[in-house]
Design a protein around this motif. Structure first.
Motif, PDB file in Angstrom:
ATOM      1  N   HIS A 171     -10.225   7.803   9.524  1.00  0.00           N
ATOM      2  CA  HIS A 171      -9.480   6.597   9.883  1.00  0.00           C
ATOM      3  C   HIS A 171      -8.783   6.726  11.242  1.00  0.00           C
ATOM      4  CE1 HIS A 171      -9.875   6.291   5.499  1.00  0.00           C
ATOM      5  NE2 HIS A 171      -9.761   4.996   5.653  1.00  0.00           N
ATOM      6  N   LYS A 230      -1.002   4.687   5.787  1.00  0.00           N
ATOM      7  CA  LYS A 230      -2.224   4.459   5.016  1.00  0.00           C
ATOM      8  C   LYS A 230      -3.374   4.028   5.910  1.00  0.00           C
ATOM      9  CE  LYS A 230       0.193   3.628   0.698  1.00  0.00           C
ATOM     10  NZ  LYS A 230       0.675   2.667  -0.309  1.00  0.00           N
ATOM     11  N   GLN A 245      -2.889   8.703   1.513  1.00  0.00           N
ATOM     12  CA  GLN A 245      -2.938   8.076   0.198  1.00  0.00           C
ATOM     13  C   GLN A 245      -1.775   8.582  -0.651  1.00  0.00           C
ATOM     14  OE1 GLN A 245      -6.850   9.075  -1.336  1.00  0.00           O
ATOM     15  NE2 GLN A 245      -7.743   7.240  -0.435  1.00  0.00           N
ATOM     16  N   ASP A 246      -1.156   7.678  -1.394  1.00  0.00           N
ATOM     17  CA  ASP A 246      -0.068   8.080  -2.280  1.00  0.00           C
ATOM     18  C   ASP A 246      -0.598   9.000  -3.372  1.00  0.00           C
ATOM     19  OD1 ASP A 246       1.679   6.517  -0.859  1.00  0.00           O
ATOM     20  OD2 ASP A 246       1.673   4.847  -2.276  1.00  0.00           O
ATOM     21  N   ILE A 247       0.130  10.091  -3.630  1.00  0.00           N
ATOM     22  CA  ILE A 247      -0.272  11.006  -4.701  1.00  0.00           C
ATOM     23  C   ILE A 247       0.849  11.195  -5.722  1.00  0.00           C
ATOM     24  CG2 ILE A 247      -1.956  12.247  -3.308  1.00  0.00           C
ATOM     25  CD1 ILE A 247       0.149  14.470  -2.962  1.00  0.00           C
ATOM     26  N   CYS A 298      -3.014  13.322   3.428  1.00  0.00           N
ATOM     27  CA  CYS A 298      -4.203  12.957   4.199  1.00  0.00           C
ATOM     28  C   CYS A 298      -5.140  14.158   4.239  1.00  0.00           C
ATOM     29  CB  CYS A 298      -3.808  12.552   5.619  1.00  0.00           C
ATOM     30  SG  CYS A 298      -5.204  12.105   6.680  1.00  0.00           S
ATOM     31  N   ALA A 346       2.741  11.144   0.040  1.00  0.00           N
ATOM     32  CA  ALA A 346       1.371  10.809   0.418  1.00  0.00           C
ATOM     33  C   ALA A 346       0.720  11.990   1.123  1.00  0.00           C
ATOM     34  CB  ALA A 346       1.352   9.584   1.328  1.00  0.00           C
TER      35      ALA A 346
END
Length: 260
Positions: A124, A246, A251-253, A119, A117
């Motif tokens: 956030h 999350k 986010q998962d990539i 960022c 993941a």
């Protein structure tokens, strides 16, 4: 055509790797730190007939990381690896390294699959009010002491030296909270380079859990790294941890696979 890479290829290599700076964190970091002439590090590139770079293979000591954006000469890369060892340590983007499982003459070790993941935004993040500190060399023993109490961590004999080296070379940093001379929570980066950094070593002492301390430390660390225009990334295999990351903007990539 596959050939060894050299300093004259640097700009082309970095452009090629820049499309996925998180996935290529280790390759980029090792190139920036050690270049193309170190005796423990070798890089190869596969080029098209037009001279375009198609794939890269990094050898760092006995570890190998291949990277490509599409089909590549896996047989050629396999022969290079076999010329050094038939039992390599290997890691990389799952859909790339898993192709080597079927290649004859190579024995891969225990397979570990994790989510990968990244960022890129601080939208956030909250603003912790606790006195979070950035560690110096003088805090290394306290960091190792906390990590040694965490059941999920394996603290090697070289962990202290590696932590000191990362601080001295600016390839890693650690932020922490403390109480009465002991650390209550900490989080670190590793493999920092000019474009990306990886989060590691997130932990809270057992008697201070369920207070959000590690999350506060993480938010401060993430904010500071993002402010330097670097992308943050991390591995995780625990769904509960994944949900926390999350919420902070990760986010998962893709997936990252290691063979050890």
């Amino acid at each position: 055509m596959i050939r060894k890479l050299a300093a004259k290829d640097h700009q082309q290599v970095m452009r090629f790797l820049a499309d996925e700076p998180s996935i290529n964190l280790f390759i980029i970091g090792d190139i920036e730190a050690f270049g193309y002439d170190a005796n423990f590090q070798v890089l190869w590139g596969e080029f098209s007939d037009c001279g375009d770079l198609i794939a890269v293979l990094l050898k760092y000591h006995n570890s190998f990381i291949p990277y490509a954006k599409s089909a590549f000469d896996i047989h050629g890369f396999t022969e290079i690896i076999k010329s050094y060892t038939t039992e390599p340590l290997m890691s990389g983007k799952a859909d790339i390294v898993e192709q080597f499982e079927k290649m004859p003459g190579i024995k891969l070790g225990r397979k570990q699959e994790t989510f990968f993941a990244e960022c890129r935004t601080d939208t956030h993040l909250g603003k912790p009010e606790l006195p979070i500190k950035k560690a110096t060399i003088y805090d290394v023993d306290l960091i190792i002491e906390l990590r040694s109490t965490i059941d999920e961590f394996v603290v090697s004999d070289t962990a202290r030296d590696m932590l000191v080296q990362s601080m001295e070379s600016n390839t890693g940093r650690t932020y922490f909270l403390e109480e009465n001379g002991s650390l209550t929570a900490c989080a670190s980066t590793t493999a920092e380079n000019s474009v990306s950094a990886m989060i590691v070593g997130v932990c809270t002492s057992k008697k201070h859990r369920q207070k959000g301390l590690a999350t506060d430390v993480l938010q401060k660390l993430i904010k500071d790294v993002l402010d330097e225009n670097k992308i943050l990334c991390l591995f995780y295999d625990n769904p509960a941890a994944g949900r926390i990351y999350k919420r902070l903007g990760f986010q998962d990539i893709g997936k990252w696979t290691m063979y050890r």
